[in-house]
Design a protein around this motif. Structure first.
Motif, PDB file in Angstrom:
ATOM      1  N   GLU A   4       0.827  -1.138  -0.110  1.00 18.14           N
ATOM      2  CA  GLU A   4      -0.124  -0.023  -0.136  1.00 18.14           C
ATOM      3  C   GLU A   4       0.856   1.349  -0.071  1.00 18.14           C
ATOM      4  N   GLY A   5       2.197   0.995  -0.374  1.00 21.80           N
ATOM      5  CA  GLY A   5       3.090   2.244  -0.301  1.00 21.80           C
ATOM      6  C   GLY A   5       3.038   2.828  -1.810  1.00 21.80           C
ATOM      7  N   PHE A   6       2.726   4.029  -2.070  1.00 25.39           N
ATOM      8  CA  PHE A   6       2.410   4.530  -3.470  1.00 25.39           C
ATOM      9  C   PHE A   6       3.894   4.583  -3.951  1.00 25.39           C
ATOM     10  N   ASN A   7       5.175   4.879  -3.109  1.00 26.31           N
ATOM     11  CA  ASN A   7       6.237   5.180  -3.592  1.00 26.31           C
ATOM     12  C   ASN A   7       7.379   4.052  -3.683  1.00 26.31           C
ATOM     13  N   ASN A   8       6.871   2.907  -3.249  1.00 26.27           N
ATOM     14  CA  ASN A   8       7.711   1.643  -3.428  1.00 26.27           C
ATOM     15  C   ASN A   8       7.796   1.197  -4.652  1.00 26.27           C
TER      16      ASN A   8
ATOM     17  N   MET B  26      -2.688  -5.383  -7.622  1.00 29.66           N
ATOM     18  CA  MET B  26      -3.075  -5.291  -6.201  1.00 29.66           C
ATOM     19  C   MET B  26      -2.042  -4.649  -5.342  1.00 29.66           C
ATOM     20  N   ASP B  27      -1.089  -3.629  -6.288  1.00 30.18           N
ATOM     21  CA  ASP B  27       0.024  -2.873  -5.383  1.00 30.18           C
ATOM     22  C   ASP B  27      -0.564  -1.393  -5.657  1.00 30.18           C
ATOM     23  N   TYR B  28      -0.474  -0.751  -4.692  1.00 27.87           N
ATOM     24  CA  TYR B  28      -0.618   0.939  -5.181  1.00 27.87           C
ATOM     25  C   TYR B  28       0.562   1.392  -5.629  1.00 27.87           C
ATOM     26  N   THR B  29       0.528   2.422  -6.371  1.00 29.93           N
ATOM     27  CA  THR B  29       1.385   2.975  -7.167  1.00 29.93           C
ATOM     28  C   THR B  29       1.206   4.378  -7.756  1.00 29.93           C
ATOM     29  N   ASN B  30       2.324   5.068  -8.007  1.00 27.08           N
ATOM     30  CA  ASN B  30       2.232   6.397  -8.881  1.00 27.08           C
ATOM     31  C   ASN B  30       2.422   6.204 -10.040  1.00 27.08           C
TER      32      ASN B  30
ATOM     33  N   GLU C  48       2.114   1.746 -15.017  1.00 25.13           N
ATOM     34  CA  GLU C  48       2.207   0.941 -16.349  1.00 25.13           C
ATOM     35  C   GLU C  48       2.541  -0.481 -16.317  1.00 25.13           C
ATOM     36  N   SER C  49       3.184  -1.035 -15.113  1.00 21.73           N
ATOM     37  CA  SER C  49       3.700  -2.412 -14.972  1.00 21.73           C
ATOM     38  C   SER C  49       2.856  -3.004 -13.628  1.00 21.73           C
ATOM     39  N   ASN C  50       1.707  -2.242 -13.451  1.00 15.72           N
ATOM     40  CA  ASN C  50       0.984  -2.825 -12.442  1.00 15.72           C
ATOM     41  C   ASN C  50      -0.555  -2.784 -12.877  1.00 15.72           C
ATOM     42  N   GLN C  51      -0.911  -3.530 -14.340  1.00 14.83           N
ATOM     43  CA  GLN C  51      -2.230  -3.532 -14.834  1.00 14.83           C
ATOM     44  C   GLN C  51      -2.714  -4.846 -14.902  1.00 14.83           C
ATOM     45  N   HIS C  52      -1.999  -5.870 -14.274  1.00 16.91           N
ATOM     46  CA  HIS C  52      -2.527  -7.213 -14.505  1.00 16.91           C
ATOM     47  C   HIS C  52      -1.963  -8.034 -13.086  1.00 16.91           C
ATOM     48  N   PRO C  53      -2.848  -9.127 -12.687  1.00 14.85           N
ATOM     49  CA  PRO C  53      -2.367  -9.623 -11.603  1.00 14.85           C
ATOM     50  C   PRO C  53      -0.928 -10.403 -11.829  1.00 14.85           C
ATOM     51  N   ASN C  54      -0.347 -10.850 -10.815  1.00 11.27           N
ATOM     52  CA  ASN C  54       0.877 -11.446 -10.767  1.00 11.27           C
ATOM     53  C   ASN C  54       0.785 -12.939 -10.242  1.00 11.27           C
ATOM     54  N   ALA C  55       1.722 -13.570 -10.317  1.00 13.83           N
ATOM     55  CA  ALA C  55       1.776 -15.193  -9.762  1.00 13.83           C
ATOM     56  C   ALA C  55       1.267 -14.967  -8.413  1.00 13.83           C
ATOM     57  N   HIS C  56       1.685 -14.301  -7.572  1.00 12.73           N
ATOM     58  CA  HIS C  56       1.339 -14.370  -6.014  1.00 12.73           C
ATOM     59  C   HIS C  56      -0.433 -14.262  -6.057  1.00 12.73           C
ATOM     60  N   ASP C  57      -0.809 -13.429  -6.843  1.00 16.49           N
ATOM     61  CA  ASP C  57      -2.395 -13.003  -6.980  1.00 16.49           C
ATOM     62  C   ASP C  57      -2.964 -14.542  -7.330  1.00 16.49           C
ATOM     63  N   TYR C  58      -2.845 -15.025  -8.276  1.00 15.07           N
ATOM     64  CA  TYR C  58      -2.958 -16.481  -8.564  1.00 15.07           C
ATOM     65  C   TYR C  58      -2.913 -17.562  -7.653  1.00 15.07           C
ATOM     66  N   GLU C  59      -1.689 -17.512  -6.942  1.00 14.84           N
ATOM     67  CA  GLU C  59      -1.491 -18.281  -5.923  1.00 14.84           C
ATOM     68  C   GLU C  59      -2.655 -18.167  -4.549  1.00 14.84           C
ATOM     69  N   GLU C  60      -3.012 -17.024  -4.543  1.00 16.02           N
ATOM     70  CA  GLU C  60      -3.990 -16.722  -3.381  1.00 16.02           C
ATOM     71  C   GLU C  60      -5.248 -17.053  -3.920  1.00 16.02           C
TER      72      GLU C  60
END
Length: 134
Positions: free
Chosen positions: A26-30, A37-41, A44-56
């Motif tokens: 939930e850190g916008f600057n990380n 499922m990641d907060y960001t400013n 561009e690279s956060n538009q889809h689920p990643n492997a961790h999301d599918y595992e969950e």
């Protein structure tokens, strides 16, 4: 106006929440985790689920028994699901996300019939549930 990257991130994130996913960060600057499922400013690279999301999702929706209900279109058991607002009548809790805001309950109706109930807890309800478990 918002870019398509922002729209994709927000849409993916809200659908992810609907299916029970939490934020991974939930850190916008990380640094981006390459998941919606990641907060960001910089989405561009956060538009889809990643492997961790599918595992969950696998953990939340795992179907570990040999019964299949794919071909069933209606409940064949004479017993109906309990639609009570009392969680003690919903069967056993089979999953709770890390922050306790979403639970999955499994109610066994017999003859291989089960009801899965996804519960999204309101703040006051979570507190009541935590007190009841102590």
């Amino acid at each position: 106006g918002r870019t398509s990257a922002w729209k994709n991130l927000v849409t993916c994130q809200e659908v992810g929440h609907t299916f029970g996913l939490d934020h991974q960060d939930e850190g916008f600057n990380n640094a981006n985790l390459n998941t919606c499922m990641d907060y960001t400013n910089f989405p561009e690279s956060n538009q889809h689920p990643n492997a961790h999301d599918y595992e969950e999702l696998d953990l939340i929706y795992a179907h570990l028994d040999p019964i299949t209900t794919i071909a069933q279109t209606s409940l064949s058991s004479p017993q109906a699901a309990d639609d009570s607002t009392d969680p003690r009548k919903w069967g056993r809790e089979v999953h709770r996300n890390d922050d306790g805001r979403m639970s999955v309950f499994e109610q066994d109706l017999g003859n291989g019939n089960k009801v899965l109930r996804h519960v999204f807890w309101a703040e006051s309800r979570r507190g009541e549930l935590q007190r009841a478990e102590r």
